[in-house]
Enzyme design. Structure first.
Site, PDB file in Angstrom:
ATOM      1  N   GLU A  34       0.838  -1.210   0.000  1.00  0.00           N
ATOM      2  CA  GLU A  34       0.000   0.000   0.000  1.00  0.00           C
ATOM      3  C   GLU A  34       0.868   1.253   0.000  1.00  0.00           C
ATOM      4  OE1 GLU A  34      -3.098  -0.364  -1.200  1.00  0.00           O
ATOM      5  OE2 GLU A  34      -3.506  -1.712   0.476  1.00  0.00           O
ATOM      6  N   THR A  36       2.971   1.973  -2.019  1.00  0.00           N
ATOM      7  CA  THR A  36       4.281   1.666  -2.589  1.00  0.00           C
ATOM      8  C   THR A  36       4.324   2.000  -4.082  1.00  0.00           C
ATOM      9  OG1 THR A  36       3.419  -0.585  -2.705  1.00  0.00           O
ATOM     10  CG2 THR A  36       5.017  -0.133  -0.979  1.00  0.00           C
ATOM     11  N   ALA A 136     -15.290   3.023  -1.764  1.00  0.00           N
ATOM     12  CA  ALA A 136     -14.980   1.910  -0.862  1.00  0.00           C
ATOM     13  C   ALA A 136     -13.516   1.488  -0.953  1.00  0.00           C
ATOM     14  CB  ALA A 136     -15.880   0.723  -1.183  1.00  0.00           C
ATOM     15  N   GLU A 173      -6.648  10.369 -14.290  1.00  0.00           N
ATOM     16  CA  GLU A 173      -6.872  10.523 -12.849  1.00  0.00           C
ATOM     17  C   GLU A 173      -5.990  11.637 -12.265  1.00  0.00           C
ATOM     18  OE1 GLU A 173      -8.098   7.183 -11.118  1.00  0.00           O
ATOM     19  OE2 GLU A 173      -8.050   7.981  -9.100  1.00  0.00           O
ATOM     20  N   ASP A 185      -3.922   0.771  -9.576  1.00  0.00           N
ATOM     21  CA  ASP A 185      -5.333   0.458  -9.809  1.00  0.00           C
ATOM     22  C   ASP A 185      -5.593   0.208 -11.297  1.00  0.00           C
ATOM     23  OD1 ASP A 185      -5.270   1.187  -7.187  1.00  0.00           O
ATOM     24  OD2 ASP A 185      -6.400   3.034  -7.441  1.00  0.00           O
TER      25      ASP A 185
HETATM   26  C1  GLA Z   1      -5.114   4.472  -4.212  1.00  0.00           C
HETATM   27  C2  GLA Z   1      -4.296   4.910  -5.421  1.00  0.00           C
HETATM   28  C3  GLA Z   1      -3.227   3.891  -5.771  1.00  0.00           C
HETATM   29  C4  GLA Z   1      -2.406   3.499  -4.551  1.00  0.00           C
HETATM   30  C5  GLA Z   1      -3.311   3.176  -3.373  1.00  0.00           C
HETATM   31  C6  GLA Z   1      -2.538   2.939  -2.116  1.00  0.00           C
HETATM   32  O1  GLA Z   1      -5.851   3.336  -4.541  1.00  0.00           O
HETATM   33  O2  GLA Z   1      -5.140   5.100  -6.534  1.00  0.00           O
HETATM   34  O3  GLA Z   1      -2.417   4.395  -6.806  1.00  0.00           O
HETATM   35  O4  GLA Z   1      -1.483   4.515  -4.234  1.00  0.00           O
HETATM   36  O5  GLA Z   1      -4.254   4.204  -3.126  1.00  0.00           O
HETATM   37  O6  GLA Z   1      -1.784   1.797  -2.210  1.00  0.00           O
END
Ligand code: GLA
Length: 393
Positions: A34, A36, A136, A173, A185
């Site tokens: 997370e 990272t 969420a 984004e 993501d």
């Molecule tokens: C969100 C961001 C991702 C990532 C996570 C944390 O989902 O969109 O790029 O940084 O937070 O791991």
């Protein structure tokens, strides 16, 4: 009505005709790794069964119109008007409602990527429906980006590969919506595979499926229903702390700091920056350890790594909230093998790895713990790794 049918029906209401096609992309859950991603590090997400659908048709002019089942009214622009809209300048009144900035931003970024390629950038109507829960921490935004990017890539014949399309989604984004997020993501949504998580090196964008070995196990999502947004506040601040930590260490990104470097880091920086750095450095190591453990022993053996990840996010990175801590603690008390918050933090969801036979007992225990703390009832469901973005029809 199913979610794909809802996109097609909305398209018909909008245009009076049937779409040229329907494309879909999934949300994602992150197993471990997370914050990272924007530190050039490692992540291990997988695509979930919940998807966003885009029913899309070419128009005779050069306008783009987007409608969605979760918005009141469609939004329409000339394709050539998108360039002056984006990137969104800080403090400027947004030109489009936030939900529409995702598909419009993708169209804008794809146009830029295709400039000079001879692609046919024609006007389009886009109707969107989704069953990815919003807010969420399950990447409803990456799902919109992935479905839109896949549709336009086919209809405009831009011929870009999935990794490049993930980058287009991220650009939308970052620059159209204004959320300074990483690439995890979009990569998970574009490249997800059934039965596997995606081990991603966010520096090289090398991606490898890792089989989860989940026989007899289930992965629970505990959506706390505490909504979060990454365009503001804490997410941006954490990112700035990481960049500061890397600069102090004299490296391009925290990916280049190892666990052995932490004593030196502690001497060089203030306590808060050091703890942010320590989360990233140890979390990268936990991703590598999780991938190795999955390969050697299967998912039953990764519980402690998930628990350590949560503690690091709660204590060092400070992105948890009481609802997430309650979800994790009550799931573990009820016998979960491991649990952690997932996603960007400040709300959203936790995951719990449980024996298949314990799904009900763990869910009931978490629901009871939320009630005892006076929190709104969580939304709890299981997920399995699912396919990435594709054309449906
Ligand atoms: C969100 C961001 C991702 C990532 C996570 C944390 O989902 O969109 O790029 O940084 O937070 O791991």
């Amino acid at each position: 009505m199913t979610t794909p049918d809802a996109a097609t029906a909305l398209f018909h209401d909008l245009t009076g005709r049937t779409p040229d096609g329907v494309w879909s992309a999934p949300g994602r859950v992150n197993l471990i790794g997370e914050h990272t991603d924007y530190n050039d590090g490692f992540v291990l997400p997988f695509a979930i069964p919940h998807r966003t659908y885009a029913a899309v048709g070419i128009r005779d002019d050069r306008r783009i119109r987007v409608a969605s089942t979760f918005a009141d009214a469609p939004v329409e622009f000339a394709l050539d008007e998108l360039a002056p809209l984006f990137p969104t300048a800080p403090g400027r009144e947004p030109a489009a409602p936030e939900w529409a900035a995702y598909p419009l931003g993708v169209a804008w970024a794809l146009q830029l990527a295709a400039t000079g390629s001879g692609a046919e950038l024609r006007g389009v109507d886009i109707a969107i429906s989704s069953d990815v829960p919003i807010g969420a921490g399950l990447s409803s935004s990456a799902a919109i980006e992935g479905a839109t990017a896949s549709a336009l890539n086919d209809l405009w014949r831009t011929g870009l590969d999935r990794t490049t399309l993930a980058g287009i989604g991220r650009r939308a984004e970052n620059e159209a919506v204004g959320a300074p997020t990483g690439i995890m993501d979009q990569m998970a949504s574009m490249l997800g595979e059934p039965d596997a998580a995606l081990f991603l090196d966010c520096r090289t964008l090398d991606a490898h499926p890792v089989s989860l070995g989940m026989a007899g196990l289930a992965l629970l999502i505990i959506d706390t229903r505490v909504s979060h947004a990454h365009s503001t506040g804490g997410y941006r601040e954490r990112r700035a702390s990481c960049e500061k930590g890397a600069a102090v260490m004299g490296v391009p990104a925290l990916r280049d700091v190892s666990v052995d470097d932490l004593p030196r880091a502690r001497e060089l920086m203030d306590d808060v920056t050091f703890r942010r750095v320590r989360h990233i450095v140890t979390e990268n190591q936990r991703v590598l350890d999780t991938v190795r453990t999955l390969r050697e022993s299967g998912a039953r053996a990764i519980g402690d790594l998930l628990v350590a990840s949560h503690a690091s996010m709660r204590d060092d990175f400070e992105i948890s909230v009481p609802e997430l801590d309650t979800a994790v603690e009550s799931a573990l008390d009820a016998g979960a093998l491991g649990a952690r918050m997932t996603g960007g933090g400040f709300g959203g969801a936790a995951i719990a790895l449980v024996e298949e036979g314990a799904v009900q007992a763990v869910s009931d225990a978490v629901t009871a713990a939320f009630a005892a703390s006076g929190f709104a009832a969580p939304h709890i469901f299981t997920v399995t790794p699912s396919a990435g973005a594709h054309r449906e029809a």
